[in-house]
Scaffold this motif. Structure first.
Motif, PDB file in Angstrom:
ATOM      1  N   GLY A   9      53.131-125.423  22.428  1.00 57.45           N
ATOM      2  CA  GLY A   9      52.438-124.635  21.209  1.00 57.45           C
ATOM      3  C   GLY A   9      52.836-123.331  21.384  1.00 57.45           C
ATOM      4  O   GLY A   9      53.321-122.756  22.242  1.00 57.45           O
ATOM      5  N   GLY A  10      52.302-122.412  20.507  1.00 49.54           N
ATOM      6  CA  GLY A  10      52.506-120.921  20.577  1.00 49.54           C
ATOM      7  C   GLY A  10      52.053-120.382  21.733  1.00 49.54           C
ATOM      8  O   GLY A  10      52.703-119.351  21.942  1.00 49.54           O
ATOM      9  N   THR A  11      51.101-120.675  22.194  1.00 50.51           N
ATOM     10  CA  THR A  11      50.314-119.977  23.359  1.00 50.51           C
ATOM     11  C   THR A  11      50.660-120.695  24.800  1.00 50.51           C
ATOM     12  O   THR A  11      50.346-120.112  25.937  1.00 50.51           O
ATOM     13  CB  THR A  11      48.901-119.622  23.399  1.00 50.51           C
ATOM     14  N   LYS A  12      50.565-122.251  24.654  1.00 49.79           N
ATOM     15  CA  LYS A  12      50.532-122.835  25.704  1.00 49.79           C
ATOM     16  C   LYS A  12      51.360-124.015  25.748  1.00 49.79           C
ATOM     17  O   LYS A  12      51.863-124.500  24.661  1.00 49.79           O
ATOM     18  CB  LYS A  12      49.107-123.463  26.220  1.00 49.79           C
ATOM     19  N   THR A  13      52.097-124.464  26.893  1.00 53.34           N
ATOM     20  CA  THR A  13      53.012-125.603  26.969  1.00 53.34           C
ATOM     21  C   THR A  13      52.377-126.674  28.095  1.00 53.34           C
ATOM     22  O   THR A  13      51.975-126.277  29.184  1.00 53.34           O
ATOM     23  CB  THR A  13      54.340-125.264  27.418  1.00 53.34           C
ATOM     24  N   GLU A  14      52.282-127.774  27.496  1.00 59.32           N
ATOM     25  CA  GLU A  14      51.620-128.676  28.169  1.00 59.32           C
ATOM     26  C   GLU A  14      52.358-130.056  28.570  1.00 59.32           C
ATOM     27  O   GLU A  14      53.236-130.373  27.745  1.00 59.32           O
ATOM     28  CB  GLU A  14      50.268-129.284  27.564  1.00 59.32           C
ATOM     29  N   ILE A  15      52.284-130.449  29.809  1.00 57.00           N
ATOM     30  CA  ILE A  15      52.859-131.873  30.132  1.00 57.00           C
ATOM     31  C   ILE A  15      51.928-132.730  30.609  1.00 57.00           C
ATOM     32  O   ILE A  15      50.915-132.733  31.044  1.00 57.00           O
ATOM     33  CB  ILE A  15      53.899-131.681  31.351  1.00 57.00           C
ATOM     34  N   ILE A  16      52.335-134.007  30.155  1.00 57.91           N
ATOM     35  CA  ILE A  16      51.483-135.270  30.520  1.00 57.91           C
ATOM     36  C   ILE A  16      52.529-136.347  30.573  1.00 57.91           C
ATOM     37  O   ILE A  16      53.415-136.441  30.422  1.00 57.91           O
ATOM     38  CB  ILE A  16      50.348-135.681  29.118  1.00 57.91           C
ATOM     39  N   VAL A  17      51.823-137.106  31.784  1.00 57.04           N
ATOM     40  CA  VAL A  17      52.681-138.183  32.148  1.00 57.04           C
ATOM     41  C   VAL A  17      51.642-139.728  32.182  1.00 57.04           C
ATOM     42  O   VAL A  17      50.664-139.405  32.508  1.00 57.04           O
ATOM     43  CB  VAL A  17      53.323-138.193  33.677  1.00 57.04           C
ATOM     44  N   LEU A  18      52.002-140.473  31.179  1.00 57.50           N
ATOM     45  CA  LEU A  18      51.446-141.741  31.167  1.00 57.50           C
ATOM     46  C   LEU A  18      52.074-142.769  31.726  1.00 57.50           C
ATOM     47  O   LEU A  18      53.322-143.014  31.576  1.00 57.50           O
ATOM     48  CB  LEU A  18      51.207-142.008  29.544  1.00 57.50           C
ATOM     49  N   ASP A  19      51.355-143.763  32.109  1.00 59.17           N
ATOM     50  CA  ASP A  19      51.935-145.002  32.452  1.00 59.17           C
ATOM     51  C   ASP A  19      51.994-146.014  31.310  1.00 59.17           C
ATOM     52  O   ASP A  19      51.663-145.608  30.243  1.00 59.17           O
ATOM     53  CB  ASP A  19      51.219-145.751  33.654  1.00 59.17           C
ATOM     54  N   GLN A  20      52.643-147.259  31.360  1.00 65.50           N
ATOM     55  CA  GLN A  20      52.610-148.198  30.130  1.00 65.50           C
ATOM     56  C   GLN A  20      51.397-148.464  29.533  1.00 65.50           C
ATOM     57  O   GLN A  20      51.629-148.860  28.369  1.00 65.50           O
ATOM     58  CB  GLN A  20      53.599-149.382  30.853  1.00 65.50           C
ATOM     59  N   GLN A  21      50.271-148.413  30.204  1.00 64.34           N
ATOM     60  CA  GLN A  21      49.135-148.676  29.495  1.00 64.34           C
ATOM     61  C   GLN A  21      48.383-147.395  28.964  1.00 64.34           C
ATOM     62  O   GLN A  21      47.075-147.550  28.591  1.00 64.34           O
ATOM     63  CB  GLN A  21      48.045-149.327  30.573  1.00 64.34           C
ATOM     64  N   GLY A  22      48.987-146.336  29.071  1.00 65.19           N
ATOM     65  CA  GLY A  22      48.366-145.156  28.445  1.00 65.19           C
ATOM     66  C   GLY A  22      47.532-144.224  29.506  1.00 65.19           C
ATOM     67  O   GLY A  22      46.858-143.439  28.876  1.00 65.19           O
ATOM     68  N   GLN A  23      47.537-144.953  30.605  1.00 62.31           N
ATOM     69  CA  GLN A  23      46.908-144.095  31.625  1.00 62.31           C
ATOM     70  C   GLN A  23      47.532-142.860  32.242  1.00 62.31           C
ATOM     71  O   GLN A  23      48.597-143.037  32.487  1.00 62.31           O
ATOM     72  CB  GLN A  23      46.327-144.910  32.882  1.00 62.31           C
ATOM     73  N   GLN A  24      46.760-141.900  32.253  1.00 60.51           N
ATOM     74  CA  GLN A  24      47.297-140.417  32.732  1.00 60.51           C
ATOM     75  C   GLN A  24      47.454-140.286  33.931  1.00 60.51           C
ATOM     76  O   GLN A  24      46.715-140.775  34.956  1.00 60.51           O
ATOM     77  CB  GLN A  24      46.158-139.320  32.223  1.00 60.51           C
ATOM     78  N   CYS A  25      48.640-140.090  34.211  1.00 60.21           N
ATOM     79  CA  CYS A  25      49.023-140.087  35.740  1.00 60.21           C
ATOM     80  C   CYS A  25      49.285-138.486  36.290  1.00 60.21           C
ATOM     81  O   CYS A  25      48.844-138.237  37.454  1.00 60.21           O
ATOM     82  CB  CYS A  25      50.600-140.453  36.235  1.00 60.21           C
ATOM     83  N   LEU A  26      49.526-137.507  35.342  1.00 59.00           N
ATOM     84  CA  LEU A  26      49.525-136.009  35.691  1.00 59.00           C
ATOM     85  C   LEU A  26      49.404-135.206  34.264  1.00 59.00           C
ATOM     86  O   LEU A  26      49.789-135.800  33.182  1.00 59.00           O
ATOM     87  CB  LEU A  26      50.875-135.810  36.010  1.00 59.00           C
ATOM     88  N   ARG A  27      48.528-134.215  34.488  1.00 59.79           N
ATOM     89  CA  ARG A  27      48.704-133.245  33.365  1.00 59.79           C
ATOM     90  C   ARG A  27      48.792-131.875  33.778  1.00 59.79           C
ATOM     91  O   ARG A  27      48.145-131.532  34.750  1.00 59.79           O
ATOM     92  CB  ARG A  27      47.416-133.714  32.672  1.00 59.79           C
ATOM     93  N   ARG A  28      49.405-131.087  33.041  1.00 59.25           N
ATOM     94  CA  ARG A  28      49.548-129.525  33.795  1.00 59.25           C
ATOM     95  C   ARG A  28      49.813-128.676  32.401  1.00 59.25           C
ATOM     96  O   ARG A  28      50.386-129.102  31.342  1.00 59.25           O
ATOM     97  CB  ARG A  28      50.478-129.466  34.491  1.00 59.25           C
ATOM     98  N   ARG A  29      49.253-127.405  32.372  1.00 57.66           N
ATOM     99  CA  ARG A  29      49.255-126.467  31.319  1.00 57.66           C
ATOM    100  C   ARG A  29      49.949-125.418  31.684  1.00 57.66           C
ATOM    101  O   ARG A  29      49.114-124.629  32.762  1.00 57.66           O
ATOM    102  CB  ARG A  29      48.052-126.495  30.618  1.00 57.66           C
ATOM    103  N   VAL A  30      50.757-124.584  31.013  1.00 59.46           N
ATOM    104  CA  VAL A  30      51.229-123.307  31.468  1.00 59.46           C
ATOM    105  C   VAL A  30      51.205-122.412  30.113  1.00 59.46           C
ATOM    106  O   VAL A  30      51.318-122.828  29.091  1.00 59.46           O
ATOM    107  CB  VAL A  30      52.600-123.304  32.250  1.00 59.46           C
TER     108      VAL A  30
END
Ligand SMILES: [Zn+2]
Length: 308
Positions: A9-30
């Motif tokens: 994004g213009g102000t933030k960059t975000e990462i998400i990690v999903l497993d095959q079922q769409g469950q979130q394993c990790l999320r981080r924003r800088v």
């Protein structure tokens, strides 16, 4: 295989990690270092590598949603409001540093893929998704597949003019070079601009929302005219493609009454005796972009159809 998604994004960059079922394993924003291309590449690579290390995972797909488009002829970034990306081989540069395949897509396309996969559009054969926020974008998903097209602009509905225009509708200049694009009337900025023309009151879209919720007659009238324009614009989409569902995301999609008013108003413009198309709010809200980026990487991983 895990699915890594990045929302730039213009102000933030975000990462998400999903497993095959769409469950979130990790999320981080800088914060996004938006004035330096090299710093943006470094930031993304650092987010990806540290997530891979933390999850002890080298077998992952990687999709990235960007506020712009990828030229199908040159592979370079175009139309990005984070302007240091323009003209760059973003995909190639990231792949060189990461030594890993990368799939890029427009952020509206990521929203569409997210909502069609496991959000408000899940289970519908055809989904048209709209972002009404700072800008006005759109994306198409048909049978779970993002539609692109030879010009890589499928769904770029915000740069069509308003249909069934009347004397109330302003012909504002758009950054794309045209006059009267939907984006200049329907985005948050457009709502503010048009409301100022109508009432001589210059205030953000959110303020009109607050006043409408308090019952202010001027604000209610501003929003009713806004809903009529959105209804006309979406009636044009229904007449052209008749999607099984329309999903709205972005800040303006939170306006009160939008999901009642627009389907009531579009009845007069759709070429059908009855209109049964559901109009829904994005289920994943602010997370839709980054989730869609993760699904994007998985969908196109290793495929000849890899975009960008
Ligand atoms: Zn335009």
């Amino acid at each position: 295989m895990l699915q890594f998604g990045i929302d730039l994004g213009g102000t933030k960059t975000e990462i998400i990690v999903l497993d095959q079922q769409g469950q979130q394993c990790l999320r981080r924003r800088v914060a996004t270092p938006s004035d330096s291309y090299d710093a943006i590449v470094a930031t993304i690579c650092q987010l990806v590598n540290s997530a891979a290390d933390e999850l002890n995972c080298q077998d992952y797909s990687l999709g990235i949603g960007i506020p712009g488009a990828i030229s199908p002829t040159t592979g370079l970034i175009k139309n990005a409001n984070t302007t240091c990306l323009i003209g760059r081989d973003f995909k190639g540069d990231l792949e060189q540093v990461l030594q890993h395949p990368v799939t890029l897509a427009n952020d509206a396309d990521c929203l569409a893929l997210s909502e069609a996969t496991d959000g408000a559009g899940a289970g519908f054969p055809t989904v048209f998704c709209v972002i009404i926020g700072t800008g006005c974008g759109g994306g198409w998903v048909v049978n779970g597949q993002l539609i692109s097209g030879p010009n890589a602009i499928a769904g770029e509905w915000g740069h069509n003019p308003l249909l069934w225009r009347d004397d109330n509708d302003g012909q504002h200049a758009c950054y794309c070079g045209q006059q009267g694009c939907l984006e200049t009337l329907l985005s948050g900025t457009g709502l503010r601009l048009q409301a100022c023309k109508e009432t001589a009151i210059d205030q953000p879209a959110q303020q009109w929302q607050v006043q409408a919720e308090a019952g202010d007659a001027t604000a209610l009238a501003v929003l009713e005219r806004y809903y009529l324009r959105l209804a006309k614009a979406l009636a044009g989409v229904i007449n052209l493609m008749d999607p099984h569902v329309i999903v709205l995301g972005g800040g303006v999609s939170n306006l009160p009454g939008i999901y009642q008013a627009v389907p009531r108003l579009w009845q007069d413009y759709v070429f059908s005796d009855t209109v049964v198309t559901p109009l829904k709010a994005a289920q994943h809200g602010d997370s839709s972009g980054v989730r869609g980026a993760a699904w994007l990487g998985a969908a196109y991983c290793g495929s000849a159809a890899q975009r960008g």
